[in-house]
Design a protein around this motif. Structure first.
Motif, short mmCIF file in Angstrom:
data_model
loop_
_atom_site.label_atom_id
_atom_site.label_comp_id
_atom_site.label_asym_id
_atom_site.label_seq_id
_atom_site.Cartn_x
_atom_site.Cartn_y
_atom_site.Cartn_z
N GLN A 1 0.83 -1.21 0.00
CA GLN A 1 0.00 0.00 0.00
C GLN A 1 0.86 1.25 0.00
N VAL A 2 0.24 2.35 -0.36
CA VAL A 2 0.90 3.65 -0.36
C VAL A 2 0.14 4.56 0.59
N GLN A 3 0.87 5.24 1.45
CA GLN A 3 0.27 6.22 2.34
C GLN A 3 0.67 7.62 1.88
N LEU A 4 -0.33 8.49 1.80
CA LEU A 4 -0.10 9.88 1.40
C LEU A 4 -0.56 10.78 2.53
N VAL A 5 0.30 11.71 2.92
CA VAL A 5 -0.04 12.62 4.01
C VAL A 5 0.14 14.05 3.53
N GLU A 6 -0.96 14.80 3.56
CA GLU A 6 -0.93 16.20 3.15
C GLU A 6 -0.70 17.11 4.35
N SER A 7 -0.16 18.28 4.09
CA SER A 7 -0.01 19.31 5.12
C SER A 7 0.00 20.67 4.45
N GLY A 8 -0.20 21.70 5.26
CA GLY A 8 -0.08 23.06 4.77
C GLY A 8 -1.39 23.82 4.60
N GLY A 9 -2.50 23.16 4.84
CA GLY A 9 -3.77 23.87 4.70
C GLY A 9 -3.97 24.89 5.81
N GLY A 10 -4.97 25.74 5.65
CA GLY A 10 -5.26 26.73 6.66
C GLY A 10 -6.22 27.78 6.17
N LEU A 11 -6.36 28.82 6.96
CA LEU A 11 -7.25 29.95 6.65
C LEU A 11 -6.42 31.12 6.17
N VAL A 12 -6.74 31.61 4.99
CA VAL A 12 -6.04 32.75 4.42
C VAL A 12 -7.07 33.73 3.85
N GLN A 13 -6.58 34.91 3.49
CA GLN A 13 -7.46 35.90 2.87
C GLN A 13 -7.32 35.84 1.35
N ALA A 14 -8.31 36.34 0.67
CA ALA A 14 -8.26 36.41 -0.78
C ALA A 14 -7.01 37.18 -1.22
N GLY A 15 -6.33 36.65 -2.22
CA GLY A 15 -5.11 37.26 -2.71
C GLY A 15 -3.84 36.70 -2.09
N SER A 17 -1.20 33.65 -0.57
CA SER A 17 -0.61 32.43 -1.11
C SER A 17 -0.52 31.36 -0.02
N LEU A 18 -0.46 30.12 -0.47
CA LEU A 18 -0.35 28.99 0.45
C LEU A 18 0.34 27.86 -0.29
N ARG A 19 1.14 27.08 0.42
CA ARG A 19 1.79 25.94 -0.21
C ARG A 19 1.40 24.66 0.53
N LEU A 20 0.86 23.73 -0.22
CA LEU A 20 0.53 22.41 0.32
C LEU A 20 1.65 21.43 0.00
N ALA A 104 -5.05 8.03 -10.33
CA ALA A 104 -5.29 8.31 -8.92
C ALA A 104 -5.68 7.03 -8.18
N ASP A 105 -4.69 6.19 -7.98
CA ASP A 105 -4.95 4.93 -7.30
C ASP A 105 -4.94 5.07 -5.79
N TYR A 106 -4.13 6.00 -5.29
CA TYR A 106 -3.95 6.18 -3.86
C TYR A 106 -4.31 7.61 -3.48
N TRP A 107 -4.89 7.75 -2.26
CA TRP A 107 -5.39 9.06 -1.84
C TRP A 107 -4.96 9.37 -0.42
N GLY A 108 -4.69 10.65 -0.16
CA GLY A 108 -4.51 11.11 1.19
C GLY A 108 -5.84 11.43 1.82
N LYS A 109 -5.81 11.85 3.08
CA LYS A 109 -7.05 12.16 3.80
C LYS A 109 -7.51 13.59 3.58
N GLY A 110 -6.66 14.41 3.01
CA GLY A 110 -7.06 15.77 2.68
C GLY A 110 -6.62 16.80 3.69
N THR A 111 -6.49 18.04 3.22
CA THR A 111 -6.18 19.17 4.08
C THR A 111 -7.08 20.33 3.67
N LEU A 112 -7.64 21.02 4.64
CA LEU A 112 -8.63 22.05 4.37
C LEU A 112 -7.96 23.39 4.09
N VAL A 113 -8.38 24.00 3.00
CA VAL A 113 -7.97 25.36 2.66
C VAL A 113 -9.22 26.23 2.65
#
Length: 117
Positions: A1-15, A17-20, A104-113
């Motif tokens: 199996q493959v495990q994918l872990v996302e990071s970097g989400g958060g709350l920002v204002q319009a305009g 930048s953010l990096r996941l 897209a065979d493998y998926w992470g759990k997601g990060t909220l932006v």
């Protein structure tokens, strides 16, 4: 199996930048392509972009072209640089990996932006 872990989400204002980031572990020999999807509240999951492991050009959805950039650090880490964010970019962002046409065979759990206006 493959495990994918996302990071970097958060709350920002319009305009802003953010990096996941997304890091893969496990059977990493089983995929070549990595990329991102997103799902906004009440909407279906949609493709954002992808990048192959063979040095090919990244591909993007029209809605993010020119604002988002996908890059890869070695085989197991993929980034999504998001600039000029809009409230419509608010979504859970999912990292995916795989190979072939339906890659897209493998998926992470997601990060909220969340982008506020």
């Amino acid at each position: 199996q493959v495990q994918l872990v996302e990071s970097g989400g958060g709350l920002v204002q319009a305009g802003d930048s953010l990096r996941l980031s997304c890091t893969a572990s496990g059977r990493t020999f089983s995929f070549t392509t990595m990329g991102w999807f997103r799902q906004a509240p009440g909407k279906e999951r949609e493709f954002v972009g992808r990048i192959s492991g063979s040095g090919g050009m990244p591909m993007y959805a029209d809605s993010v072209k020119g604002r988002f950039t996908i890059s890869r650090d070695g085989k197991n880490t993929v980034y999504l640089q998001m600039n000029s964010l809009k409230p419509d970019d608010t979504a859970v962002y999912y990292c995916a990996a795989g190979q072939g046409p339906n890659w897209a065979d493998y998926w992470g759990k997601g990060t909220l932006v969340t982008v506020s206006s």
